[in-house]
Design a protein around this motif. Structure first.
Motif, PDB file in Angstrom:
ATOM      1  N   ASP A   1      26.839  -2.238 -19.805  1.00 44.55           N
ATOM      2  CA  ASP A   1      27.762  -3.300 -19.407  1.00 44.55           C
ATOM      3  C   ASP A   1      27.633  -3.472 -17.889  1.00 44.55           C
TER       4      ASP A   1
ATOM      5  N   ARG B   1      44.142  -6.797  -7.104  1.00 44.97           N
ATOM      6  CA  ARG B   1      44.635  -6.742  -8.481  1.00 44.97           C
ATOM      7  C   ARG B   1      45.473  -5.489  -8.655  1.00 44.97           C
TER       8      ARG B   1
ATOM      9  N   HIS C   1      35.876  -0.548 -19.922  1.00 45.01           N
ATOM     10  CA  HIS C   1      36.734  -1.734 -20.013  1.00 45.01           C
ATOM     11  C   HIS C   1      37.006  -1.996 -21.502  1.00 45.01           C
TER      12      HIS C   1
ATOM     13  N   ARG D   1      44.136  -2.308  -6.827  1.00 46.44           N
ATOM     14  CA  ARG D   1      42.674  -2.269  -6.709  1.00 46.44           C
ATOM     15  C   ARG D   1      42.177  -3.338  -5.740  1.00 46.44           C
TER      16      ARG D   1
ATOM     17  N   GLY E   1      36.250  -8.112  -8.032  1.00 46.16           N
ATOM     18  CA  GLY E   1      35.998  -7.413  -9.301  1.00 46.16           C
ATOM     19  C   GLY E   1      36.552  -8.195 -10.486  1.00 46.16           C
ATOM     20  N   ALA E   2      37.649  -8.917 -10.253  1.00 43.96           N
ATOM     21  CA  ALA E   2      38.219  -9.738 -11.339  1.00 43.96           C
ATOM     22  C   ALA E   2      37.390 -11.004 -11.496  1.00 43.96           C
TER      23      ALA E   2
ATOM     24  N   HIS F   1      30.793 -15.387 -13.925  1.00 44.28           N
ATOM     25  CA  HIS F   1      31.850 -15.579 -12.910  1.00 44.28           C
ATOM     26  C   HIS F   1      31.975 -14.398 -11.956  1.00 44.28           C
ATOM     27  N   LYS F   2      31.410 -13.251 -12.331  1.00 43.40           N
ATOM     28  CA  LYS F   2      31.440 -12.098 -11.407  1.00 43.40           C
ATOM     29  C   LYS F   2      30.267 -12.167 -10.429  1.00 43.40           C
TER      30      LYS F   2
ATOM     31  N   SER G   1      28.776 -11.191 -16.907  1.00 39.46           N
ATOM     32  CA  SER G   1      29.450 -12.492 -16.884  1.00 39.46           C
ATOM     33  C   SER G   1      29.058 -13.255 -15.625  1.00 39.46           C
TER      34      SER G   1
ATOM     35  N   ALA H   1      30.573 -11.635 -20.733  1.00 39.42           N
ATOM     36  CA  ALA H   1      30.189 -10.278 -21.143  1.00 39.42           C
ATOM     37  C   ALA H   1      30.909  -9.872 -22.426  1.00 39.42           C
ATOM     38  N   THR H   2      32.178 -10.224 -22.523  1.00 39.31           N
ATOM     39  CA  THR H   2      32.953  -9.879 -23.721  1.00 39.31           C
ATOM     40  C   THR H   2      32.279 -10.478 -24.955  1.00 39.31           C
TER      41      THR H   2
ATOM     42  N   CYS I   1      42.530  -3.753 -17.649  1.00 36.96           N
ATOM     43  CA  CYS I   1      41.891  -3.800 -18.977  1.00 36.96           C
ATOM     44  C   CYS I   1      41.149  -2.500 -19.266  1.00 36.96           C
TER      45      CYS I   1
ATOM     46  N   ASN J   1      35.002  -0.632 -13.461  1.00 30.43           N
ATOM     47  CA  ASN J   1      35.783  -1.678 -12.793  1.00 30.43           C
ATOM     48  C   ASN J   1      37.059  -1.133 -12.171  1.00 30.43           C
TER      49      ASN J   1
ATOM     50  N   CYS K   1      28.792  -5.818 -15.902  1.00 27.21           N
ATOM     51  CA  CYS K   1      29.756  -6.735 -15.272  1.00 27.21           C
ATOM     52  C   CYS K   1      30.029  -6.421 -13.814  1.00 27.21           C
ATOM     53  N   GLN K   2      30.134  -5.126 -13.506  1.00 24.59           N
ATOM     54  CA  GLN K   2      30.513  -4.764 -12.137  1.00 24.59           C
ATOM     55  C   GLN K   2      29.323  -4.299 -11.307  1.00 24.59           C
TER      56      GLN K   2
ATOM     57  N   ALA L   1      36.586  -4.455 -23.159  1.00 23.02           N
ATOM     58  CA  ALA L   1      35.490  -5.232 -23.771  1.00 23.02           C
ATOM     59  C   ALA L   1      34.411  -4.334 -24.357  1.00 23.02           C
TER      60      ALA L   1
HETATM   61  N1  C6P Z   1      36.737  -7.070 -15.597  1.00 25.54           N
HETATM   62  C1  C6P Z   1      38.413  -6.885 -13.854  1.00 25.54           C
HETATM   63  O1  C6P Z   1      39.318  -7.331 -13.147  1.00 25.54           O
HETATM   64  P1  C6P Z   1      34.668 -10.923 -19.064  1.00 25.54           P
HETATM   65  O2  C6P Z   1      36.169 -10.976 -19.136  1.00 25.54           O
HETATM   66  O3  C6P Z   1      34.014 -11.080 -20.406  1.00 25.54           O
HETATM   67  O4  C6P Z   1      34.085 -11.826 -18.038  1.00 25.54           O
HETATM   68  O5  C6P Z   1      34.296  -9.449 -18.542  1.00 25.54           O
HETATM   69  C2  C6P Z   1      34.803  -8.310 -19.204  1.00 25.54           C
HETATM   70  C3  C6P Z   1      34.460  -7.057 -18.480  1.00 25.54           C
HETATM   71  C4  C6P Z   1      33.613  -6.154 -19.107  1.00 25.54           C
HETATM   72  N2  C6P Z   1      33.237  -5.024 -18.500  1.00 25.54           N
HETATM   73  C5  C6P Z   1      33.651  -4.704 -17.260  1.00 25.54           C
HETATM   74  C6  C6P Z   1      33.181  -3.437 -16.617  1.00 25.54           C
HETATM   75  C7  C6P Z   1      34.519  -5.563 -16.584  1.00 25.54           C
HETATM   76  O6  C6P Z   1      34.917  -5.240 -15.353  1.00 25.54           O
HETATM   77  C8  C6P Z   1      34.946  -6.769 -17.215  1.00 25.54           C
HETATM   78  C9  C6P Z   1      35.917  -7.674 -16.540  1.00 25.54           C
HETATM   79  C10 C6P Z   1      37.685  -7.820 -14.779  1.00 25.54           C
HETATM   80  O7  C6P Z   1      38.078  -5.705 -13.809  1.00 25.54           O
HETATM   81  C11 C6P Z   1      38.626  -8.672 -15.566  1.00 25.54           C
HETATM   82  S1  C6P Z   1      39.566  -7.773 -16.731  1.00 25.54           S
END
Ligand code: C6P
Length: 409
Positions: free
Chosen positions: A203, A362, A126, A382, A33-34, A228-229, A226, A97-98, A367, A178, A205-206, A128
């Motif tokens: 969003d 984690r 989050h 988590r 997730g991170a 990297h996820k 993002s 994503a941020t 965040c 997340n 990301c997850q 972001a």
């Molecule tokens: N969550 C977590 O450990 P960035 O940092 O821009 O790649 O992604 C931000 C972000 C935005 N929305 C959600 C739902 C997220 O989970 C995340 C990133 C990671 O949960 C790192 S804080």
């Protein structure tokens, strides 16, 4: 029809980093997730690109620059097909994503919002998807409304409906939490936003690496994630925006590559998406993102989703049996994330003890401080899963958590 078993051991071999010991134990990486680990296909695609094709893009007349440009632009279509966007020019490459959410806030928000307008978010966002809107609130006097969550960690559509008003201009929410793993009813929330005359930003990301995503079916106006996820590199993300909306948004950052022409008197801008990609972009990272999408697509997003569902059920069942354990987030529709707390041990202590057993999780507020406050917690531990998560990883997690219980219980 019975589906074939998911060959997790075979896929694990694609991830060189997983084959190591941490503090004398096999690594159980449960922090996807991170950030997700990278398959050899991504690492090698980036290396190959830098060894053979690398140059700056959109600028050179020489062979390498043209080749790099073609490969970079081809990934736009890869992303388009992956999230089922209608057009490839609806895909904007960002740094993550941020960055993508800030882009929407700073261009769409600054252009179309005025004092008194409302943005609706949920209690599980989050940072972001909170802070960029708060910055608009400070600048323009917009209002931020927060949809509450149920004790199980769900967002109910009727609560979203209650938060909407004729002043609502945007509903911005996580597809998957997340912290709690809750899968939000994205399509229904987007439909409610539209009924209220607002846009919807999802969003992703997850969700992006855990389930098939169809932005057209969801009818999202914006969708962000993002790289990297998604088993790709850091430094690259995506903003999807409907063509008609992006075309009305002014640029955010000014500089090279986003202009049509520049004189000291006046500058005109390119059409989207290039209007939003000022300066030299993360070229190699875009190539890596394309390779990551090819990799997960070959496995199949439905297969990945099913595997992670199985792992989630297995882990939930096993962890629930540990004394002193409370799983935070009991939504009916959950993705592969389990937040938990233990009666005696602080989440940071849990994280440290688990690390000594080779288990990477984690611990903290993830965040999502307002969500923690809402839950009456300062932190959780988590565990988050990916396509390479095996039952052995979960067994290692449970054994290590039992050690925590022995020490603190
Ligand atoms: N969550 C977590 O450990 P960035 O940092 O821009 O790649 O992604 C931000 C972000 C935005 N929305 C959600 C739902 C997220 O989970 C995340 C990133 C990671 O949960 C790192 S804080």
């Amino acid at each position: 029809m019975t589906s074939l078993p998911f060959p997790v051991e075979r896929y694990r071999e694609d991830f060189p980093i997983l084959a190591q010991q941490i503090h004398g134990h096999p690594l159980a990486y449960l922090d996807t997730g991170a950030s997700a680990q990278k398959p050899r296909a991504v690492i090698e695609a980036m290396t190959r690109f830098m060894e053979n094709d690398y140059a700056n893009i959109h600028r050179g007349v020489h062979e390498l620059s043209q080749r790099a440009t073609d490969k970079y632009e081809a990934v736009r279509s890869v992303v388009q097909n992956f999230i089922k966007a209608e057009h490839d020019d609806e895909i904007v490459f960002t740094h993550g994503a941020t960055d993508a959410i800030n882009l929407v806030a700073q261009t769409w928000g600054r252009t179309f919002l005025k004092a008194g307008d409302e943005i609706v978010i949920t209690a599980l966002e989050h940072h972001a998807n909170i802070v960029p809107w708060q910055m608009l609130r400070e600048a323009f006097g917009i209002d931020l409304r927060v949809v509450p969550i149920t004790p199980e960690g769900e967002v109910r559509v009727e609560d979203v409906k209650a938060a909407l008003s004729p002043k609502t201009k945007l509903v911005a929410f996580a597809h998957v939490s997340n912290v709690l793993g809750t899968v939000l009813p994205a399509k229904e929330i987007v439909a409610l936003a539209h009924e209220a005359g607002a846009l919807a930003l999802v969003d992703g990301c997850q969700s992006i690496s855990h389930m098939p995503v169809d932005v057209r079916d969801m009818d999202a106006d914006f969708f962000v994630f993002s790289g990297h996820k998604l088993y790709g590199p850091t430094g690259i993300g995506v903003l999807y925006g409907k063509r008609e909306i992006l075309s009305r948004m002014p640029p955010w950052q000014g500089g090279g590559d986003m202009i049509a022409s520049v004189t000291f008197a006046e500058t005109t801008y390119k059409e989207p998406p290039h209007r939003f990609e000022a300066g030299t972009p993360p070229i190699t990272e875009v190539i890596g993102l394309g390779a990551a999408i090819d990799y997960v697509s070959a496995i199949g997003m439905n297969n990945i989703a099913q595997h992670e569902k199985d792992i989630l059920a297995y882990a939930t069942e096993k962890l629930s049996r540990v004394d002193g354990m409370r799983i935070v987030g009991q939504a009916k529709n959950k993705s592969g994330i389990i937040s938990f707390i233990m009666e005696q041990a602080h989440p940071h202590d849990i994280g440290t003890i688990l690390d000594r057993h080779g288990v990477a999780i984690r611990a903290g507020h993830h965040c999502a401080q307002p969500l923690m406050e809402h839950l009456g917690l300062v932190a959780t531990a988590r565990a988050s899963f990916g396509l390479y998560t095996s039952r052995e990883d979960i067994d290692a997690l449970v054994a290590a958590v039992e050690k925590v219980e022995e020490i603190f219980g």
